[in-house]
Write a protein that holds these residues in place. Structure first.
Motif, PDB file in Angstrom:
ATOM      1  N   PHE A 185      -0.893  64.916  14.152  1.00 38.49           N
ATOM      2  CA  PHE A 185      -0.400  65.564  13.012  1.00 38.49           C
ATOM      3  C   PHE A 185      -1.192  65.882  11.883  1.00 38.49           C
ATOM      4  O   PHE A 185      -2.192  66.000  12.297  1.00 38.49           O
ATOM      5  CB  PHE A 185       0.152  63.473  12.777  1.00 38.49           C
ATOM      6  CG  PHE A 185      -1.686  62.780  12.838  1.00 38.49           C
ATOM      7  CD1 PHE A 185      -2.514  63.219  11.278  1.00 38.49           C
ATOM      8  CD2 PHE A 185      -2.519  62.448  13.517  1.00 38.49           C
ATOM      9  CE1 PHE A 185      -3.448  62.718  11.673  1.00 38.49           C
ATOM     10  CE2 PHE A 185      -3.250  62.340  13.764  1.00 38.49           C
ATOM     11  CZ  PHE A 185      -3.874  61.746  12.932  1.00 38.49           C
ATOM     12  N   THR A 186      -0.536  66.468  10.379  1.00 40.75           N
ATOM     13  CA  THR A 186      -0.916  67.014   9.215  1.00 40.75           C
ATOM     14  C   THR A 186      -0.797  66.436   8.318  1.00 40.75           C
ATOM     15  O   THR A 186       0.333  66.275   8.444  1.00 40.75           O
ATOM     16  CB  THR A 186      -0.476  68.255   9.284  1.00 40.75           C
ATOM     17  OG1 THR A 186      -0.985  69.344  10.967  1.00 40.75           O
ATOM     18  CG2 THR A 186      -1.257  69.690   8.707  1.00 40.75           C
ATOM     19  N   ALA A 187      -2.316  65.943   7.687  1.00 39.31           N
ATOM     20  CA  ALA A 187      -2.234  65.405   6.344  1.00 39.31           C
ATOM     21  C   ALA A 187      -3.081  66.184   5.857  1.00 39.31           C
ATOM     22  O   ALA A 187      -3.763  66.846   6.129  1.00 39.31           O
ATOM     23  CB  ALA A 187      -1.847  63.621   6.963  1.00 39.31           C
ATOM     24  N   THR A 188      -2.981  65.449   4.400  1.00 37.00           N
ATOM     25  CA  THR A 188      -3.681  66.219   2.934  1.00 37.00           C
ATOM     26  C   THR A 188      -4.677  64.565   2.447  1.00 37.00           C
ATOM     27  O   THR A 188      -4.366  63.798   2.629  1.00 37.00           O
ATOM     28  CB  THR A 188      -2.629  66.758   2.524  1.00 37.00           C
ATOM     29  OG1 THR A 188      -2.061  65.597   1.408  1.00 37.00           O
ATOM     30  CG2 THR A 188      -2.128  67.512   2.120  1.00 37.00           C
ATOM     31  N   PHE A 189      -6.091  65.473   2.200  1.00 33.27           N
ATOM     32  CA  PHE A 189      -6.985  64.872   1.209  1.00 33.27           C
ATOM     33  C   PHE A 189      -7.514  65.176   0.625  1.00 33.27           C
ATOM     34  O   PHE A 189      -8.196  66.615   0.662  1.00 33.27           O
ATOM     35  CB  PHE A 189      -8.017  64.583   2.331  1.00 33.27           C
ATOM     36  CG  PHE A 189      -9.064  63.291   1.871  1.00 33.27           C
ATOM     37  CD1 PHE A 189      -8.780  61.992   1.500  1.00 33.27           C
ATOM     38  CD2 PHE A 189      -9.815  63.755   1.880  1.00 33.27           C
ATOM     39  CE1 PHE A 189      -9.719  61.234   1.065  1.00 33.27           C
ATOM     40  CE2 PHE A 189     -11.432  63.392   1.133  1.00 33.27           C
ATOM     41  CZ  PHE A 189     -10.960  61.679   0.261  1.00 33.27           C
TER      42      PHE A 189
ATOM     43  N   GLU B 152      -5.558  50.261  -1.925  1.00 32.81           N
ATOM     44  CA  GLU B 152      -6.057  51.683  -3.016  1.00 32.81           C
ATOM     45  C   GLU B 152      -5.883  52.697  -1.705  1.00 32.81           C
ATOM     46  O   GLU B 152      -6.287  53.450  -2.336  1.00 32.81           O
ATOM     47  CB  GLU B 152      -7.551  51.182  -2.803  1.00 32.81           C
ATOM     48  CG  GLU B 152      -8.278  51.159  -1.471  1.00 32.81           C
ATOM     49  CD  GLU B 152      -9.716  51.008  -1.611  1.00 32.81           C
ATOM     50  OE1 GLU B 152     -10.571  51.731  -1.903  1.00 32.81           O
ATOM     51  OE2 GLU B 152     -10.113  50.150  -0.866  1.00 32.81           O
ATOM     52  N   TYR B 153      -5.285  52.450  -0.934  1.00 33.79           N
ATOM     53  CA  TYR B 153      -4.787  53.984  -0.301  1.00 33.79           C
ATOM     54  C   TYR B 153      -3.972  54.923  -0.470  1.00 33.79           C
ATOM     55  O   TYR B 153      -3.266  55.125   0.092  1.00 33.79           O
ATOM     56  CB  TYR B 153      -5.549  54.071   1.127  1.00 33.79           C
ATOM     57  CG  TYR B 153      -6.988  54.188   1.550  1.00 33.79           C
ATOM     58  CD1 TYR B 153      -8.174  55.000   1.719  1.00 33.79           C
ATOM     59  CD2 TYR B 153      -7.184  52.428   2.015  1.00 33.79           C
ATOM     60  CE1 TYR B 153      -9.291  54.271   1.772  1.00 33.79           C
ATOM     61  CE2 TYR B 153      -8.161  52.403   2.590  1.00 33.79           C
ATOM     62  CZ  TYR B 153      -9.576  53.219   2.312  1.00 33.79           C
ATOM     63  OH  TYR B 153     -11.451  52.984   2.018  1.00 33.79           O
ATOM     64  N   ALA B 154      -2.987  54.163  -1.468  1.00 32.52           N
ATOM     65  CA  ALA B 154      -1.380  54.389  -1.557  1.00 32.52           C
ATOM     66  C   ALA B 154      -1.761  55.766  -2.659  1.00 32.52           C
ATOM     67  O   ALA B 154      -0.099  55.845  -2.934  1.00 32.52           O
ATOM     68  CB  ALA B 154      -1.010  52.952  -2.320  1.00 32.52           C
ATOM     69  N   ASP B 155      -2.676  55.919  -2.976  1.00 34.49           N
ATOM     70  CA  ASP B 155      -2.489  57.108  -4.262  1.00 34.49           C
ATOM     71  C   ASP B 155      -2.331  58.322  -3.662  1.00 34.49           C
ATOM     72  O   ASP B 155      -3.284  59.171  -3.084  1.00 34.49           O
ATOM     73  CB  ASP B 155      -3.674  56.822  -4.599  1.00 34.49           C
ATOM     74  CG  ASP B 155      -4.434  58.040  -5.992  1.00 34.49           C
ATOM     75  OD1 ASP B 155      -2.782  58.917  -6.624  1.00 34.49           O
ATOM     76  OD2 ASP B 155      -5.124  57.850  -6.706  1.00 34.49           O
ATOM     77  N   THR B 156      -1.390  58.331  -3.353  1.00 33.09           N
ATOM     78  CA  THR B 156      -0.721  59.784  -3.090  1.00 33.09           C
ATOM     79  C   THR B 156      -1.208  61.610  -3.761  1.00 33.09           C
ATOM     80  O   THR B 156      -1.446  62.584  -3.199  1.00 33.09           O
ATOM     81  CB  THR B 156       0.853  60.293  -2.896  1.00 33.09           C
ATOM     82  OG1 THR B 156       1.148  59.890  -4.537  1.00 33.09           O
ATOM     83  CG2 THR B 156       1.595  59.094  -1.913  1.00 33.09           C
ATOM     84  N   SER B 157      -2.260  61.449  -4.366  1.00 37.26           N
ATOM     85  CA  SER B 157      -3.300  62.286  -5.337  1.00 37.26           C
ATOM     86  C   SER B 157      -4.616  62.128  -4.165  1.00 37.26           C
ATOM     87  O   SER B 157      -5.164  63.527  -4.583  1.00 37.26           O
ATOM     88  CB  SER B 157      -3.436  62.237  -6.854  1.00 37.26           C
ATOM     89  OG  SER B 157      -4.002  61.109  -6.525  1.00 37.26           O
TER      90      SER B 157
END
Length: 188
Positions: free
Chosen positions: A38-42, A166-171
């Protein structure tokens, strides 16, 4: 055998061969040569991850999509991204909640031709949530009956409750996650 006898025998042979000609091939995945990731962003930067433990039952023939199937089970505790903090958090309750939901599962319900690709339409169940997920499939036959299959699709992690609270912030952690697989297949 006489010519008239052959003429009568030919339709019978054709009918006997027909069921074999229209069946999709059951494949086994050569796990040591295949990847599921998978690929995601942080914080806007992409990162990649993979799953070490998974199993796929695959039947596929691009000429007979109605007989094709995918059934993929993924051990969510086997996720790895190469970052110790992230890898420690992924199995936890805020992300995969692997203690309660140790497995994710994708089952394709339909395959459709879309130009040069095939679209697998199915459902992904993750953290007890099931949602439709389309995957783009590229199938490349290889010599000796083996094949390569590349699969990709994008899901919304929050639809499955992954990275809630607390990890729901998509920014900080992007909502879009691209699932990808490179499979080396051998006929069963």
């Amino acid at each position: 055998m006489t010519r008239p006898a052959l003429r009568h025998l030919a339709p019978l042979l054709f009918c006997l061969a027909l069921p074999m000609a229209v069946s999709a091939t059951d494949y086994r995945v050569l796990q040591d040569q295949s990847t599921l990731g998978f690929t995601a962003t942080f914080q806007g930067a992409p990162f990649q991850g993979s799953f070490a433990q998974w199993h796929a039952a695959i039947r596929f023939d691009p000429a007979h999509l109605a007989q094709s199937k995918f059934d993929v089970a993924v051990d969510t505790t086997s996720a790895s991204t190469g970052d110790a903090d992230r890898d420690g958090a992924l199995p936890g309750a805020d992300f995969f909640n692997a203690t309660k939901y140790p497995q994710a599962r994708y089952v394709a319900t339909e395959f459709v031709q879309a130009g040069t690709h095939v679209i697998a339409r199915g459902r992904l169940t993750l953290r007890g949530e099931a949602h439709p997920l389309d995957l783009t499939v590229t199938f490349t036959p290889q010599p000796g009956g083996t094949a390569l299959m590349d699969v990709s699709g994008t899901l919304k992690r929050l639809d499955y409750g992954v990275g809630g609270g607390e990890y729901a912030d998509t920014s900080v952690i992007g909502n879009d996650v691209t699932v990808n697989a490179h499979l080396v297949l051998a006929p069963k």
